[in-house]
Scaffold this active site. Structure first.
Site, PDB file in Angstrom:
ATOM      1  CE  LYS A 182       0.579  -1.950   4.813  1.00 51.33           C
ATOM      2  NZ  LYS A 182       0.246  -0.526   4.706  1.00 51.33           N
ATOM      3  CG  ASN A 201      -4.875  -0.514  -1.527  1.00 56.49           C
ATOM      4  OD1 ASN A 201      -6.066  -0.307  -1.798  1.00 56.49           O
ATOM      5  ND2 ASN A 201      -4.362   0.066  -0.561  1.00 56.49           N
ATOM      6  CB  THR A 232       9.369   3.137  -1.456  1.00 56.90           C
ATOM      7  OG1 THR A 232       8.978   2.449  -0.418  1.00 56.90           O
ATOM      8  CG2 THR A 232       8.988   2.305  -2.836  1.00 56.90           C
ATOM      9  CE  LYS A 235      15.241  10.532   1.489  1.00 58.73           C
ATOM     10  NZ  LYS A 235      16.175  10.133   2.375  1.00 58.73           N
ATOM     11  N   GLY A 236      11.865   9.461  -3.690  1.00 61.21           N
ATOM     12  CA  GLY A 236      11.765   8.652  -4.786  1.00 61.21           C
ATOM     13  C   GLY A 236      12.128   7.155  -4.488  1.00 61.21           C
ATOM     14  CB  THR A 263      -3.880   6.159   2.210  1.00 65.60           C
ATOM     15  OG1 THR A 263      -3.938   7.217   3.525  1.00 65.60           O
ATOM     16  CG2 THR A 263      -4.146   4.790   2.623  1.00 65.60           C
ATOM     17  CG  ASP A 306      -0.339  -0.629  -0.785  1.00 61.90           C
ATOM     18  OD1 ASP A 306       0.537  -0.968  -0.280  1.00 61.90           O
ATOM     19  OD2 ASP A 306      -1.357  -0.072  -0.050  1.00 61.90           O
TER      20      ASP A 306
HETATM   21  O1  RIB Z   1      -1.368   0.871   2.427  1.00 63.78           O
HETATM   22  C1  RIB Z   1      -2.517   1.338   2.789  1.00 63.78           C
HETATM   23  C2  RIB Z   1      -3.467   0.154   3.294  1.00 63.78           C
HETATM   24  O2  RIB Z   1      -2.935  -0.126   4.415  1.00 63.78           O
HETATM   25  C3  RIB Z   1      -4.777   0.808   3.495  1.00 63.78           C
HETATM   26  O3  RIB Z   1      -5.689   0.639   2.503  1.00 63.78           O
HETATM   27  C4  RIB Z   1      -5.214  -0.044   4.694  1.00 63.78           C
HETATM   28  O4  RIB Z   1      -6.189  -0.971   4.609  1.00 63.78           O
HETATM   29  C5  RIB Z   1      -4.114  -0.527   5.192  1.00 63.78           C
HETATM   30  O5  RIB Z   1      -4.045  -2.162   4.794  1.00 63.78           O
END
Ligand code: RIB
Length: 292
Positions: A39, A42, A203, A207-208, A233, A237
């Site tokens: 997270k 990202n 979040t 729905k936004g 996924t 983040d």
């Molecule tokens: O929010 C997604 C992330 O959660 C993934 O990339 C994974 O590594 C976890 O940390």
């Protein structure tokens, strides 16, 4: 201004499945991928691709240099990432179904073994007006938040994965608390007096999103943009990193929400997490074709 992020760094192993497995079920994946995740990482990729100066604070094992190379390539300042020889780099097992929903197991590894003394030294450069991002995948969250607040920075805490005790430990130092609506309901039940922060960023998936300024009572709504999802996924983040970058660059809340929503929408059209986060130019081009 700059963004500092005490955040997890994971190697994501992604398995594409017809459906998420039931207890006791064995399933063969029909696709596999390996990429940058966590997270924290990202969010740093999102903030850097949005155009903000972004320092990543976190930890990894001694190997896996490709991970740092990928963060560098995204424009992130990686000099403060701790390399811990006795720890494994964190990793995630991500199961992805045909509807683009996921289930994730993480092994924290180095993310939960951060050297606090070094972290405090590395945070010495944070300045008034800077932003510190935190999520609940590392150790030393309250210590970092306290140090950042003492230096006049604002702290944005993404309460993910949600854990009430972790939220409570960091809350006295938090400026903006970010979570999904289910988690916000859990927090409200546990803390009916309110979290005592300046604002909440909620979040709501398709729905936004909603930004609640708890000082003024103002609420900003941002609808989600319609896209065909292939992988959700890292969408949260991406939203958090782009939203922080918007504030860092002087956008108002409504502008930052729209930017973040566009970035998250584009992300879910692409497979992967950190590697799939769009550039600012891609987000601006996407938003140019969306309703105001
Ligand atoms: O929010 C997604 C992330 O959660 C993934 O990339 C994974 O590594 C976890 O940390």
């Amino acid at each position: 201004m700059a963004i500092w992020n005490l955040g997890s760094i994971n190697i994501d192993h992604v398995y594409r499945l017809p459906h998420l497995p039931q207890p006791g079920e064995t399933l063969a994946a029909h696709g596999y991928g390996l990429g940058l995740g966590g997270k924290g990482a990202n969010q740093s990729v999102a903030a850097a691709r949005a155009g903000s100066v972004t320092h990543h604070l976190g930890a990894m094992g001694a190997g896996d240099d490709w991970v740092v190379a990928r963060l560098d390539a995204a424009g992130i300042r990686t000099g403060a990432i701790q390399r811990l020889p006795k720890q494994a780099t964190g990793h995630a097992i991500i199961l992805l179904d045909a509807e683009a929903e996921n289930a994730i197991v993480i092994h924290p590894g180095a993310n939960r073994a951060i050297d606090e003394a070094r972290l405090t030294r590395d945070l010495a450069g944070i300045a008034p007006g800077d932003l510190l991002l935190l999520q609940n995948e590392t150790s030393a969250q309250p210590e970092a938040a306290c140090a950042a607040k003492a230096r006049g920075a604002r702290v944005i805490y993404s309460a993910a994965p949600f854990d009430l005790a972790a939220v409570c430990a960091v809350l006295p130092h938090v400026t903006i608390l970010a979570m999904n609506e289910g988690e916000a309901a859990q927090l409200a039940a546990a803390m009916p007096q309110g979290p005592g922060v300046e604002a909440m960023l909620i979040t709501k998936g398709a729905k936004g999103a909603e930004y609640r300024d708890l000082r003024t009572g103002a609420v900003h709504h941002q609808p989600a943009f319609r896209v065909d999802p292939v992988d959700t996924t890292g969408a949260g983040d991406t939203f958090a990193g782009y939203f922080a970058a918007g504030l860092d660059q002087g956008l108002d809340v409504a502008q930052a929400l729209r930017l973040a929503s566009g970035a998250a929408a584009l992300k879910v059209t692409r497979p992967g997490a950190g590697d799939a986060i769009p550039s600012r130019a891609e987000v601006e081009a996407f938003l140019a074709n969306q309703p105001i």
